[in-house]
Structures are given as structure tokens and as C-alpha cells.
Motif scaffolding. Sequence first.
Motif, PDB file in Angstrom:
ATOM      1  N   UNK A   9     -51.892  62.436 -23.921  1.00  0.00           N
ATOM      2  CA  UNK A   9     -51.864  61.024 -23.532  1.00  0.00           C
ATOM      3  C   UNK A   9     -50.444  60.504 -23.751  1.00  0.00           C
ATOM      4  N   UNK A  10     -49.841  59.951 -22.715  1.00  0.00           N
ATOM      5  CA  UNK A  10     -48.434  59.560 -22.788  1.00  0.00           C
ATOM      6  C   UNK A  10     -48.149  58.530 -23.875  1.00  0.00           C
ATOM      7  N   UNK A  11     -49.071  57.573 -24.087  1.00  0.00           N
ATOM      8  CA  UNK A  11     -48.756  56.499 -25.029  1.00  0.00           C
ATOM      9  C   UNK A  11     -48.828  56.934 -26.496  1.00  0.00           C
ATOM     10  N   UNK A  12     -49.168  58.190 -26.755  1.00  0.00           N
ATOM     11  CA  UNK A  12     -49.150  58.690 -28.131  1.00  0.00           C
ATOM     12  C   UNK A  12     -47.789  59.301 -28.507  1.00  0.00           C
ATOM     13  N   UNK A  13     -46.935  59.532 -27.507  1.00  0.00           N
ATOM     14  CA  UNK A  13     -45.655  60.195 -27.799  1.00  0.00           C
ATOM     15  C   UNK A  13     -44.768  59.390 -28.730  1.00  0.00           C
ATOM     16  N   UNK A  14     -44.748  58.070 -28.606  1.00  0.00           N
ATOM     17  CA  UNK A  14     -43.832  57.250 -29.413  1.00  0.00           C
ATOM     18  C   UNK A  14     -44.055  57.475 -30.901  1.00  0.00           C
ATOM     19  N   UNK A  15     -45.316  57.473 -31.330  1.00  0.00           N
ATOM     20  CA  UNK A  15     -45.613  57.698 -32.751  1.00  0.00           C
ATOM     21  C   UNK A  15     -45.338  59.144 -33.153  1.00  0.00           C
ATOM     22  N   UNK A  16     -45.707  60.092 -32.296  1.00  0.00           N
ATOM     23  CA  UNK A  16     -45.473  61.494 -32.617  1.00  0.00           C
ATOM     24  C   UNK A  16     -43.989  61.777 -32.790  1.00  0.00           C
ATOM     25  N   UNK A  17     -43.170  61.226 -31.912  1.00  0.00           N
ATOM     26  CA  UNK A  17     -41.727  61.451 -31.995  1.00  0.00           C
ATOM     27  C   UNK A  17     -41.129  60.777 -33.219  1.00  0.00           C
ATOM     28  N   UNK A  43     -35.860  67.518 -32.710  1.00  0.00           N
ATOM     29  CA  UNK A  43     -37.215  67.247 -32.225  1.00  0.00           C
ATOM     30  C   UNK A  43     -37.306  67.585 -30.740  1.00  0.00           C
ATOM     31  N   UNK A  44     -38.290  68.403 -30.402  1.00  0.00           N
ATOM     32  CA  UNK A  44     -38.542  68.782 -29.009  1.00  0.00           C
ATOM     33  C   UNK A  44     -39.906  68.257 -28.591  1.00  0.00           C
ATOM     34  N   UNK A  45     -39.937  67.534 -27.478  1.00  0.00           N
ATOM     35  CA  UNK A  45     -41.193  67.048 -26.915  1.00  0.00           C
ATOM     36  C   UNK A  45     -41.601  67.944 -25.761  1.00  0.00           C
ATOM     37  N   UNK A  54     -39.326  62.961 -18.504  1.00  0.00           N
ATOM     38  CA  UNK A  54     -38.147  63.442 -19.211  1.00  0.00           C
ATOM     39  C   UNK A  54     -37.322  62.302 -19.805  1.00  0.00           C
ATOM     40  N   UNK A  55     -36.904  61.344 -18.975  1.00  0.00           N
ATOM     41  CA  UNK A  55     -36.108  60.214 -19.476  1.00  0.00           C
ATOM     42  C   UNK A  55     -36.880  59.421 -20.515  1.00  0.00           C
ATOM     43  N   UNK A  56     -38.161  59.199 -20.261  1.00  0.00           N
ATOM     44  CA  UNK A  56     -39.003  58.443 -21.194  1.00  0.00           C
ATOM     45  C   UNK A  56     -39.017  59.095 -22.574  1.00  0.00           C
ATOM     46  N   UNK A  57     -39.154  60.395 -22.627  1.00  0.00           N
ATOM     47  CA  UNK A  57     -39.232  61.102 -23.904  1.00  0.00           C
ATOM     48  C   UNK A  57     -37.885  61.125 -24.613  1.00  0.00           C
ATOM     49  N   UNK A  58     -36.788  61.280 -23.879  1.00  0.00           N
ATOM     50  CA  UNK A  58     -35.471  61.178 -24.505  1.00  0.00           C
ATOM     51  C   UNK A  58     -35.288  59.798 -25.137  1.00  0.00           C
ATOM     52  N   UNK A  59     -35.651  58.772 -24.389  1.00  0.00           N
ATOM     53  CA  UNK A  59     -35.457  57.404 -24.869  1.00  0.00           C
ATOM     54  C   UNK A  59     -36.341  57.087 -26.076  1.00  0.00           C
ATOM     55  N   UNK A  60     -37.466  57.774 -26.186  1.00  0.00           N
ATOM     56  CA  UNK A  60     -38.362  57.583 -27.323  1.00  0.00           C
ATOM     57  C   UNK A  60     -37.945  58.408 -28.537  1.00  0.00           C
ATOM     58  N   UNK A  61     -36.913  59.254 -28.392  1.00  0.00           N
ATOM     59  CA  UNK A  61     -36.413  59.965 -29.560  1.00  0.00           C
ATOM     60  C   UNK A  61     -36.332  61.462 -29.450  1.00  0.00           C
ATOM     61  N   UNK A  62     -36.792  62.056 -28.349  1.00  0.00           N
ATOM     62  CA  UNK A  62     -36.735  63.507 -28.218  1.00  0.00           C
ATOM     63  C   UNK A  62     -35.298  63.979 -28.028  1.00  0.00           C
ATOM     64  N   UNK A  63     -34.924  65.026 -28.752  1.00  0.00           N
ATOM     65  CA  UNK A  63     -33.613  65.650 -28.543  1.00  0.00           C
ATOM     66  C   UNK A  63     -33.656  66.624 -27.371  1.00  0.00           C
ATOM     67  N   UNK A  64     -34.815  67.205 -27.141  1.00  0.00           N
ATOM     68  CA  UNK A  64     -35.001  68.128 -26.026  1.00  0.00           C
ATOM     69  C   UNK A  64     -36.406  67.944 -25.469  1.00  0.00           C
ATOM     70  N   UNK A 108     -30.131  54.611 -23.396  1.00  0.00           N
ATOM     71  CA  UNK A 108     -28.966  55.406 -23.012  1.00  0.00           C
ATOM     72  C   UNK A 108     -29.064  56.863 -23.440  1.00  0.00           C
ATOM     73  N   UNK A 109     -30.079  57.174 -24.230  1.00  0.00           N
ATOM     74  CA  UNK A 109     -30.136  58.516 -24.802  1.00  0.00           C
ATOM     75  C   UNK A 109     -30.480  59.574 -23.757  1.00  0.00           C
ATOM     76  N   UNK A 110     -29.777  60.688 -23.825  1.00  0.00           N
ATOM     77  CA  UNK A 110     -30.062  61.839 -22.989  1.00  0.00           C
ATOM     78  C   UNK A 110     -30.146  63.071 -23.883  1.00  0.00           C
ATOM     79  N   UNK A 111     -30.877  64.055 -23.431  1.00  0.00           N
ATOM     80  CA  UNK A 111     -30.982  65.305 -24.181  1.00  0.00           C
ATOM     81  C   UNK A 111     -30.956  66.474 -23.226  1.00  0.00           C
ATOM     82  N   UNK A 112     -31.508  67.577 -23.656  1.00  0.00           N
ATOM     83  CA  UNK A 112     -31.594  68.747 -22.786  1.00  0.00           C
ATOM     84  C   UNK A 112     -33.041  68.921 -22.330  1.00  0.00           C
TER      85      UNK A 112
END
Length: 316
Positions: free
Chosen positions: A14-22, A32-34, A43-53, A163-167
Motif C-alpha cells: 500500500x503506497x501510503x504506508x511507505x512514509x512511515x516505513x522509510x 535505505x532502499x525502498x 520512484x520520485x515519490x519514494x526518493x522524496x519520502x526518504x529513500x536513498x535507492x 529536490x531529493x534524488x537517488x539511484x
Amino acid sequence: MTNKLDNVWVFSDIDNRYAELLAAAHQLGNHVTALTVNDGRNTDFLWQQGADAVGLLDAPQPDPMIENYAQTLFAALVQSPLPIPLLLLSATRRGKALGAKLSVLLDAALVNDVTHLAVDGHQVIAQHRVFGGLAFGEEKIHTPVAIVTLSPGNVEPLAVDSQKKGIAFHLDYVKPRNPLVCLERRAKPGSSVDLVKAKRVVGVGRGLAAQEDLPMIRDLAGLLHAEVGCSRPIAEGEHWMERERYIGVSGVSLKADLYLMLGISGQIQHMVGANGAKTIVAINKDKNAPIFQQADYGLVADIYKAVPALIEQLKL
């Protein structure tokens, strides 16, 4: 217990659970890898929420069965050039099913419905409720990989960094030997409510005599700009409300500024989901109800008299 793990992976169905998990992953890990199903959106959403990759899971079909990714994640974990000591999953039914499959494949410890995590050296410490919510248990995980499903409402999400980007990298799909196959889907009424994010909640319990009286509760909630929640019997016994509105040990844990409890006795199974509210106000006609030992404010009254009176005053 201030150490951090080198790597933490997270995955949610579920997409809306990623913010807390990250956010939880960043508390525990340096990198942290999502993981997400590759649909070109996240991809952009997960980087912006804190994922490094971001690991993109190839989809074998347009609407894949999440549980069928167990072999894919197993292969990714064992083939990773760097150890992955912690995999965080959302505590949904499908997340738990996926966690169980991975636990067997990896011979790894699994702890479900975790409310707090810490790291001691290179070992994960997981706290979860036991005895129906009467107490907390603490597990020290000794296996090389720890698998944890995280209960919602226990970690504050990170500030979004636009502005955050990752791999990003792709993970090839590994077909399981006996994949789950969806033969039919039947739509059920959806719910857009997210009580974890609600600032005000009005909860109703067994004190409500009939489903036909719910509009009275909704009227009060509307005047208070509040969401409506309930105790377990209302959602899972009577089926008067969606399960997403159930507050309690296996339901939602509140973070609301105000929780108004109407006709709810205050048993521990409910209060483990309610105690996160900053202010609890209770109305119950039983002066000996346990809730009056825990509420910040209490009124001994019949909700069929108190609620109409409150509505009348709020409309003035």
C-alpha cells in the motif's frame, strides 16, 4: 542502543504506508532502499519520502499478486553484495503473508505488528503487543536477516524533500514454483478514511443501539470537523462500519489531538489504539466503566441524550 545498521530495505503493498516505513528505516539504518512494483509512478515519490535507492520489481502481469514476489525478494537479498540485516514490511494482511514466505525461504526471524524498533550492536530489537494488548513483548532478533511488519501510527514520517534524488535499479522477477493465481475479484465498498492522520476523532461503541443511529454520530463529527471511528464490535461484530475505522489492538492507533468516545467502555484492547490521542473525552452511562479511569474528561450520561444536546449547542 544508538548503533545503526548499514542497510535497511522496505516494501509495502500500500503506497501510503511507505512514509512511515522509510522514516523508521532512517532511524535504524545508514542507507535505505525502498522496493516497489515497477509501474513508473513511485520512484520520485519514494526518493522524496526518504529513500536513498529504489528497487523496481518487474511486474509479471498488470496487477501482480504481492505474495508471489517472495522468491524475487529472496533472490535479491541473498545475492546482494552487501548484507541486508533488516527488511521492513507494512503490517497488512498481504505484507504479513509475504513476510511469512520470506521467513521460511531465508530461515529468518519474523516479528509482526511491531510498534517500536531499536538496534543493539548489529541486532534488531522489536517491540510488539502481547496478551491481546495487555502488555508489550520485546524480541531480540539473532538471525542474519530480520523481517518486521510495522504497525501504522507509530513513527512520524520525515519531511518531504521535493529536490531529493537517488539511484534506481531493477530486480528481475523470479516466478515461484506454485504461484498464487487470482481467479476472480469482487469489489467491496471502499474507504478513504485514514484515522492515523485525523486530528479529531469521534468513536462509537456498544452504547449505540442500532445502525440507523449512526447519522447522529456523523452529524456530531461533522460539527467537530472530526472523523468517525469505532470499537471492534461495531466493525467486526455488527459490520456497521468499515474495518478501517476500527480503533484498537489489531486496528488503528490514533495520534489525534482529540478523541471523543461515545458509549465505549474503555477495555484495554481498545485503549491500546486510543492512548496515543492527546486528549480523551468519554461519555458513558455506566459510571463504573473503565474509561473513566483513563479519560482526561468524562461525562456519565446516555449518549442518546448527550449527543443531541452537544449537536444543538454546536449549531448555535
